[in-house]
Design a protein around this motif. Structure first.
Motif, PDB file in Angstrom:
ATOM      1  N   ALA B  49      22.898  18.018  -6.196  1.00 20.90           N
ATOM      2  CA  ALA B  49      22.913  19.849  -6.590  1.00 20.90           C
ATOM      3  C   ALA B  49      22.713  19.643  -8.520  1.00 20.90           C
ATOM      4  N   ALA B  50      24.154  19.643  -9.068  1.00 23.05           N
ATOM      5  CA  ALA B  50      24.399  19.843 -10.177  1.00 23.05           C
ATOM      6  C   ALA B  50      24.038  18.524 -11.178  1.00 23.05           C
ATOM      7  N   PRO B  51      24.164  18.919 -12.981  1.00 25.73           N
ATOM      8  CA  PRO B  51      23.642  18.173 -13.692  1.00 25.73           C
ATOM      9  C   PRO B  51      24.851  17.039 -13.727  1.00 25.73           C
ATOM     10  N   GLY B  52      24.197  15.874 -13.761  1.00 28.67           N
ATOM     11  CA  GLY B  52      25.141  14.801 -13.955  1.00 28.67           C
ATOM     12  C   GLY B  52      25.427  14.087 -12.647  1.00 28.67           C
ATOM     13  N   LYS B  53      25.116  14.684 -11.377  1.00 24.57           N
ATOM     14  CA  LYS B  53      24.942  13.903  -9.949  1.00 24.57           C
ATOM     15  C   LYS B  53      23.938  13.090 -10.538  1.00 24.57           C
ATOM     16  N   PHE B  54      24.396  11.594 -10.040  1.00 29.48           N
ATOM     17  CA  PHE B  54      23.308  10.669  -9.788  1.00 29.48           C
ATOM     18  C   PHE B  54      23.723   9.176  -8.238  1.00 29.48           C
ATOM     19  N   LYS B  55      22.757   9.585  -7.950  1.00 29.68           N
ATOM     20  CA  LYS B  55      22.837   8.775  -6.581  1.00 29.68           C
ATOM     21  C   LYS B  55      21.907   7.017  -6.793  1.00 29.68           C
ATOM     22  N   LYS B  56      22.360   5.985  -6.534  1.00 30.41           N
ATOM     23  CA  LYS B  56      21.361   5.170  -6.372  1.00 30.41           C
ATOM     24  C   LYS B  56      20.866   4.412  -4.948  1.00 30.41           C
ATOM     25  N   VAL B  57      19.349   4.029  -5.356  1.00 31.80           N
ATOM     26  CA  VAL B  57      18.853   3.961  -3.723  1.00 31.80           C
ATOM     27  C   VAL B  57      17.377   2.636  -4.200  1.00 31.80           C
ATOM     28  N   GLN B  58      17.873   2.046  -3.100  1.00 34.65           N
ATOM     29  CA  GLN B  58      16.540   0.913  -2.858  1.00 34.65           C
ATOM     30  C   GLN B  58      15.640   0.800  -2.687  1.00 34.65           C
ATOM     31  N   VAL B  59      13.953   1.127  -3.331  1.00 36.30           N
ATOM     32  CA  VAL B  59      12.474   1.165  -3.268  1.00 36.30           C
ATOM     33  C   VAL B  59      12.201  -0.291  -3.491  1.00 36.30           C
ATOM     34  N   GLY B  60      11.561  -0.277  -2.323  1.00 35.72           N
ATOM     35  CA  GLY B  60      10.898  -1.853  -2.354  1.00 35.72           C
ATOM     36  C   GLY B  60      12.222  -2.942  -2.775  1.00 35.72           C
ATOM     37  N   ARG B  61      11.800  -4.344  -3.796  1.00 40.43           N
ATOM     38  CA  ARG B  61      13.179  -3.883  -4.152  1.00 40.43           C
ATOM     39  C   ARG B  61      13.737  -4.024  -5.584  1.00 40.43           C
ATOM     40  N   GLU B  62      13.291  -3.134  -6.422  1.00 46.77           N
ATOM     41  CA  GLU B  62      14.047  -2.310  -6.887  1.00 46.77           C
ATOM     42  C   GLU B  62      15.325  -1.463  -6.751  1.00 46.77           C
ATOM     43  N   SER B  63      16.136  -1.372  -7.690  1.00 43.14           N
ATOM     44  CA  SER B  63      17.171  -0.159  -7.144  1.00 43.14           C
ATOM     45  C   SER B  63      16.787   0.736  -8.263  1.00 43.14           C
ATOM     46  N   VAL B  64      16.781   2.253  -7.905  1.00 43.85           N
ATOM     47  CA  VAL B  64      16.040   3.094  -8.308  1.00 43.85           C
ATOM     48  C   VAL B  64      17.134   4.348  -8.527  1.00 43.85           C
ATOM     49  N   LEU B  65      17.986   4.278 -10.262  1.00 47.45           N
ATOM     50  CA  LEU B  65      18.338   5.658  -9.629  1.00 47.45           C
ATOM     51  C   LEU B  65      17.634   7.451 -10.233  1.00 47.45           C
ATOM     52  N   PHE B 293      15.712  14.110  10.618  1.00 44.82           N
ATOM     53  CA  PHE B 293      14.089  13.406   9.355  1.00 44.82           C
ATOM     54  C   PHE B 293      15.523  11.330   9.151  1.00 44.82           C
ATOM     55  N   HIS B 294      14.294  11.001   9.502  1.00 45.48           N
ATOM     56  CA  HIS B 294      14.385   9.768   9.246  1.00 45.48           C
ATOM     57  C   HIS B 294      14.122   8.599   8.178  1.00 45.48           C
ATOM     58  N   ARG B 295      14.731   8.220   7.272  1.00 49.62           N
ATOM     59  CA  ARG B 295      14.519   7.465   6.654  1.00 49.62           C
ATOM     60  C   ARG B 295      14.586   5.569   6.760  1.00 49.62           C
ATOM     61  N   MET B 296      13.466   5.003   6.384  1.00 48.56           N
ATOM     62  CA  MET B 296      13.923   3.828   7.074  1.00 48.56           C
ATOM     63  C   MET B 296      13.939   2.946   5.167  1.00 48.56           C
ATOM     64  N   TYR B 297      14.727   2.216   5.501  1.00 49.97           N
ATOM     65  CA  TYR B 297      15.038   1.280   4.351  1.00 49.97           C
ATOM     66  C   TYR B 297      14.805  -0.583   4.466  1.00 49.97           C
ATOM     67  N   PRO B 298      13.473  -1.015   4.306  1.00 52.78           N
ATOM     68  CA  PRO B 298      13.456  -2.312   4.716  1.00 52.78           C
ATOM     69  C   PRO B 298      14.186  -3.528   4.145  1.00 52.78           C
ATOM     70  N   MET B 299      14.880  -4.327   4.135  1.00 55.52           N
ATOM     71  CA  MET B 299      15.986  -4.908   3.531  1.00 55.52           C
ATOM     72  C   MET B 299      15.090  -6.265   3.573  1.00 55.52           C
ATOM     73  N   SER B 300      14.675  -7.066   4.486  1.00 54.80           N
ATOM     74  CA  SER B 300      14.092  -8.015   4.993  1.00 54.80           C
ATOM     75  C   SER B 300      13.375  -8.538   6.373  1.00 54.80           C
ATOM     76  N   PRO B 301      11.993  -9.605   6.016  1.00 59.09           N
ATOM     77  CA  PRO B 301      11.374  -9.543   7.102  1.00 59.09           C
ATOM     78  C   PRO B 301      11.841  -9.156   8.613  1.00 59.09           C
ATOM     79  N   SER B 302      13.115  -8.959   8.738  1.00 62.29           N
ATOM     80  CA  SER B 302      13.990  -8.571   9.938  1.00 62.29           C
ATOM     81  C   SER B 302      15.484  -7.808  10.005  1.00 62.29           C
ATOM     82  N   ARG B 303      15.457  -7.131   9.261  1.00 63.72           N
ATOM     83  CA  ARG B 303      16.722  -6.327   9.130  1.00 63.72           C
ATOM     84  C   ARG B 303      15.906  -4.838   8.435  1.00 63.72           C
ATOM     85  N   THR B 304      15.963  -3.560   8.485  1.00 62.89           N
ATOM     86  CA  THR B 304      15.658  -2.511   8.602  1.00 62.89           C
ATOM     87  C   THR B 304      17.321  -2.185   8.140  1.00 62.89           C
TER      88      THR B 304
END
Lengths: 379, 379, 379
Positions: B49-65, B293-304
Motif C-alpha cells: 500500500a505505501a510508496p517504497g513497499k516491495f515484494k519479490k515473487v517467482q513468476v515462471g523462472r523469473e524473480s519479479v519485483l 483465493f488460491h495462487r500456485m507457484y509451480p517450482m518443478s515438474p513434481s513440486r508446486t
C-alpha cells in the motif's frame, strides 16, 4: 574400447569402461532391458501368507504391488489406479479385508485385480452398449512365479522362461538337485538386514563373484574358509564350494558351532560353503545350517539398496534360538564388501578408468557377467 | 497416443499421458509458453500500500519485483541489476525510502525503474556523445494489471488482452456481474496459508476442477454441501454453484454461522458456493461471507507451492473476529486434496499411465483444460 | 550475442551472456578445456614435507593424489587403482610408511607410482612371455611443477609451458623481479580459511579483478587503501598497486601496525598493496609483511570452494605471533565479496541477463578474462 597398443596382456582382461557405472543413459537402458525385462526376486512368500496381505516392491522404475488373494494365490500388479493414476498403496505393506480401494475416488479392485466398484460406474457403457469391461479396467497384472520360497516377478509382457533362472542357479552348483536338498522354500527368516550402498549395482555383483579381495578385507570369512586366502572364488569352482577350516565348528563369526545341519543335505555338502549369483539381483550363500539370501534394488547409477535374509529351519526361528553368531559373520562380510564398492564408485568417472580396469586370472569369470550386461543392453 | 484397440469407451475420455506430469522438457515448455506468457496473479495489492513497499515473487523462472511508486502506482520489474546482474532485492519483501539501490556497485533506480545514479555514470556517453539513456539502462519492466484486489503480471513482451482473464473467470459463473457483486477488491486478508505440494501443478488443477473425489476424501465439505456427494463439481454447472445443506448455517467446518453476507451479493448467491478456475494458476471460491483465493507457484515438474488467502470484509478483519471456523473448513479440504495429488504424482512415471488414465462423465470438462495445455505447448 | 540495436554505448562493454554462468554444458567444457588442461595450483609444498606424506586434491573432475617420494621429490597421480578402480586414498591427507596399498585387493604402488606388488602378480606374463610392465600398470602420473612454494599440476598429456603462468603473474606487476622479492616460497602458512561459495567461479574472478564495488561493500579495505574509493582496481594499474592511507600503519583490519616488512622487498613496494590474478583459479595479494593466496575449486556451475592462505615469515609463525589483525581484514573482504557473488548467481538465469550485463570503464580489463574463457572453450 582400448586402442590396440593398450591391449592388456592375456593374463589381464579388460573390465567394462567406467561410464557403464555412472552414466544415466546406461542406467536407464539397464532399467528397461534388465530389471524391467527379466525375473526379479521380490518378496519372501511367507510374508504374505494371509489373504489380503500386500507388499509394495520397487522393480526397475515401477512400484509393484504383491497381494495374496482370497483363493490363496499370490498375484502382482502395477500399483496404479486405472482411473486417474493414484497409487493404490502408499504404505510399504499391510492387509486389506476384502478389496483394494483407491482412496482418491474409491475405484475398488478385487484381489485378483478386477474392477469391482466405482462411483457411477454401473451406468457406464462402451460403444456397443455393453458395460465397462471390468478386467480391461482392472489392475494391470505382472507375471509372478514362486521358487525357493520367494515370489519372483517380471514386468515384461513376454517373460523369458523361468526355467532359465533355475538353470543358471544350478549351473554353478553342477548338480540340479543340490540346491533342492537345502529345502530353502520351507525355511523361515531368522534375521533381515537392509544396506543402502553408494555404488553401482554391477560393482556389487563383481565383488560378490570374486574372492581375490578376500584376504585383503575379510579376515573373519577367511578364518572360517582358509582356502579363500588364495583368492579363488567358491563360484568359480563348479560344484565344489569351499571347505570349512579344520578347527571350524560352524559358519559363525568365531567359528563356533551353529545349528543342526539342514535335513536334506548330503555329507558332501556338510562343512562346505557355496555361493551363487542369480542375475541380475540375487546372491545366495548355502552353508550346512542356514542360507544367506541377498536381493538388490538398484536406485540410481550410484546407489543400490541390498536386502539380506538369513534363513533357518522353522524350529530354530520358532524357538527363538540365538542366530547372532551366524548373522554377524556375513553382516561383517557385507559391510566390508559394500565399503570396498563405495570406495570404487567415485573412480568410475575418472579418465583413469575410461577404458575400465583389468581382471586377473582368478577374476576372469566376471567377464561373462560383463558380456551378459552388454548383450542385454544391445538387445 | 493410445492405439486404436485401446480406445476407452465413450463414457471414458483419456487424460494427458503420464510424461506430461514428470518430464523436465514439458515443464520447461510450460514455463516458457504458459507461466512466462500469460497473466499470473502475483500479490495482494494492499500488501504494497505505501510508496517504497516491495515484494519479490517467482513468476515462471523469473524473480519479479513488485514495488509501489511515490506516485502511488504499482509496478513490476525483473529483479536484476542492469550492470552486472546482482539481484536488487534478496529479502522476500520490505520497504525502501526513496530508491532501489543495488548493494554490489550502488547502481540506483527510481521506483519507476529509471537509473538515477551510479558511481562515475555521469561522465559516460554513448557513441553520439549523449549521456547514457537512463531508461534503457533502467530496470526491465514487466506488464502489470490490478483486478480483484490483486496485481497480475505478464512476462511476455506482447501480453494477451487481460479481458480474456476476466472473461474466463465470469464464463464459469454465467453472468459477468456475479463476481463483481462480491466486491473482492475491497476485502481484507483474514488468513493466509502456504502449502508445499509434492505434485505437478496440473494434478492440482484437475483436482480442483472435479468433485468426483468429494465423497471419498472431503467429509467436512460434503457435510456443508450435501449435493457434492453426487460428484458433480460446482464449476461444471454454469452459474448454479452448490447449495448449502438444510441444517447448515454457514460455510464453516462445523456448519455454524459465519459472518454477515457480503453487502453486494444477491439473494440467489446467498447460501451458495461457487468455484472458479482462472488458468493457469488461480482458484477462487465464493461463499456468502468470504472468499477463498488460491495462487500456485509451480517450482518443478513434481513440486508446486500453493498460497491461499481467506478474504473477509474490512470490518471483520479490523475487529479481529474469529475466522478460524471458516478457515479450518477449506484448510482441511486443501490438505485432503494435496495429499491425493501427492499420492498420484509417483504413478505418473509408471508404464501403467504411459497413455494416461481416464475421465468419467462428471470429469469430462477437465479435457478442456488438457486441450488448453496441449495447445499452449504446441504454440 | 546482442542484436545491433542493443549495442551498449562504447563506455559500456558487454559481459558474457548469463548462460555461461549456469549451463551444465558450459561448465563441462570448462572442466575439460580449462581446469583439466591448464596448470592448477594444488597444495602448499610444505604440507607434504616428509616422505610418504600425501594429500588428495580435486582438479577439474579428477581426484589427484600428491605424494612426497622417499627420494624427496613431490609427485602427482590420478587417485585410482589400475586393477579395478578403487580410490587409493579416501582420506583428505595422511602419511604412508613405504608404499601406497589399495585396500580392496592389495595392489601396491611405490611412491614413484610403480606397481611393486599384487597377489599372484608375479606369475603374470604378457603375450611375449615377459612379466607385466610395472610402470605400465603403475599409477597414472600427472604433471607437477613447484613455484612460490606451491605444487601446481596439469592433467593434460601435453601441458602448456609453465613459463606462461609465471609470465602472466609478473605482467600485472610490470617487473618480473617484483614477485620474487617477496620470497613467497620461503614463507609459512599462518592461517587458512575455506569458503563454500554458491556462485560460479567466473563471478568470483570478475569480482576479484575490479574495485568498482569497493566503496559499496568494503569499508575496512577502503579505510586502509583510500584510493580504492575511486573504484580503480590495483591490477588495472600495471606495477603501481595501491598506496596505504596516510594514517595507516599496516595492512590490518584497524590500520594498526603489522609485522616487519618482508626482507627482500624494495622501498617502493613498502606501504603498497598489489593484487594478481593467475588464471584460472589463483588470486594473490602482496602487502609488505604478508601474502594472501587464494585457490578456487569449481565444484558445479553454481558452487565454488575457495581456500585462502595467509603467509608470513617463518619467524612470525614459529613465534606464534598474533596474526588476527591482518587475517581479519581480508577475511572480511572475502565474506563481503562472496556474499555479492552469491547475490549475483541467481540472476544469471534471468532473461534480463540473457545477453549479459555491462562493464563500466574501470571494469573494462575484465573483458580480457571473458575473451580468454571464450577462446579456451572454442579451442
Amino acid at each position: 574400447m582400448s586402442s590396440p597398443t593398450m591391449q592388456p596382456p592375456p593374463a589381464l582382461i579388460a573390465t567394462l569402461p567406467g561410464n557403464h557405472y555412472v552414466s544415466d543413459a546406461v542406467f536407464a537402458a539397464e532399467q528397461e532391458r534388465i530389471f524391467e525385462s527379466t525375473w526379479i526376486c521380490a518378496v519372501r512368500s511367507s510374508e504374505l501368507a494371509a489373504p489380503g496381505k500386500f507388499k509394495k516392491v520397487q522393480v526397475g522404475r515401477e512400484s509393484v504391488l504383491l497381494v495374496r488373494g482370497r483363493d490363496g494365490l499370490l498375484r502382482a500388479f502395477l500399483n496404479v489406479c486405472r482411473h486417474r493414476g493414484a497409487q493404490l498403496c502408499t504404505e510399504p505393506e499391510g492387509q486389506v479385508r476384502r478389496n483394494l480401494r483407491c482412496p482418491y475416488h474409491s475405484w475398488t479392485y478385487a484381489l485378483d485385480g478386477k474392477l469391482v466398484a466405482a462411483p457411477n460406474i454401473g451406468s457406464l457403457t462402451d460403444e456397443t452398449g455393453a458395460g465397462i469391461d471390468r478386467y480391461r479396467y482392472g489392475l494391470i497384472p505382472v507375471a509372478l512365479t514362486e521358487w525357493l520360497g520367494y515370489a519372483w516377478v517380471c514386468l515384461s509382457d513376454t517373460p523369458p522362461p523361468f526355467d532359465d533362472v533355475v538353470a543358471e542357479t544350478t549351473r554353478t552348483l553342477g548338480d540340479p538337485d543340490t540346491i533342492n536338498r537345502y529345502g530353502i522354500g520351507g525355511l523361515d527368516v531368522g534375521h533381515r538386514e537392509v544396506y543402502d550402498v553408494a555404488a553401482n549395482w554391477k560393482l556389487i555383483v563383481e565383488n560378490f563373484m570374486e574372492c581375490y579381495h578376500c584376504s585383503s578385507i575379510h579376515p573373519e570369512l577367511v578364518g572360517v574358509l582358509p582356502e579363500f586366502a588364495k583368492g579363488v572364488a567358491a563360484q568359480a569352482n563348479t560344484g565344489r564350494g569351499a571347505e570349512f577350516g579344520p578347527g571350524v565348528a560352524g559358519f559363525t563369526v568365531d567359528g563356533a558351532a551353529g545349528f543342526d545341519r539342514l535335513p536334506g543335505i548330503t555329507d558332501e555338502q556338510d562343512r562346505r560353503y557355496y555361493a551363487i549369483t542369480v542375475k541380475p539381483t540375487v546372491f545366495i550363500n548355502l552353508v550346512p545350517d542356514h542360507i544367506i539370501f541377498h536381493r538388490m534394488y538398484p536406485m540410481s547409477p550410484s546407489r543400490t539398496i541390498v536386502e539380506c535374509d538369513w534363513l533357518y529351519t522353522a524350529d530354530v526361528v520358532a524357538a527363538g534360538r540365538d542366530v547372532s553368531h551366524s548373522v554377524e559373520l556375513f553382516h561383517r562380510v557385507n559391510q566390508q564388501d559394500f565399503a570396498a564398492c563405495e570406495r570404487t564408485q567415485p573412480a568410475m568417472s575418472s579418465r583413469a578408468y575410461r577404458n575400465g580396469g583389468v581382471l586377473v586370472p582368478v577374476e576372469h569369470h566376471i567377464a561373462e557377467f560383463h558380456q551378459w550386461v552388454v548383450s542385454r543392453l544391445g538387445a
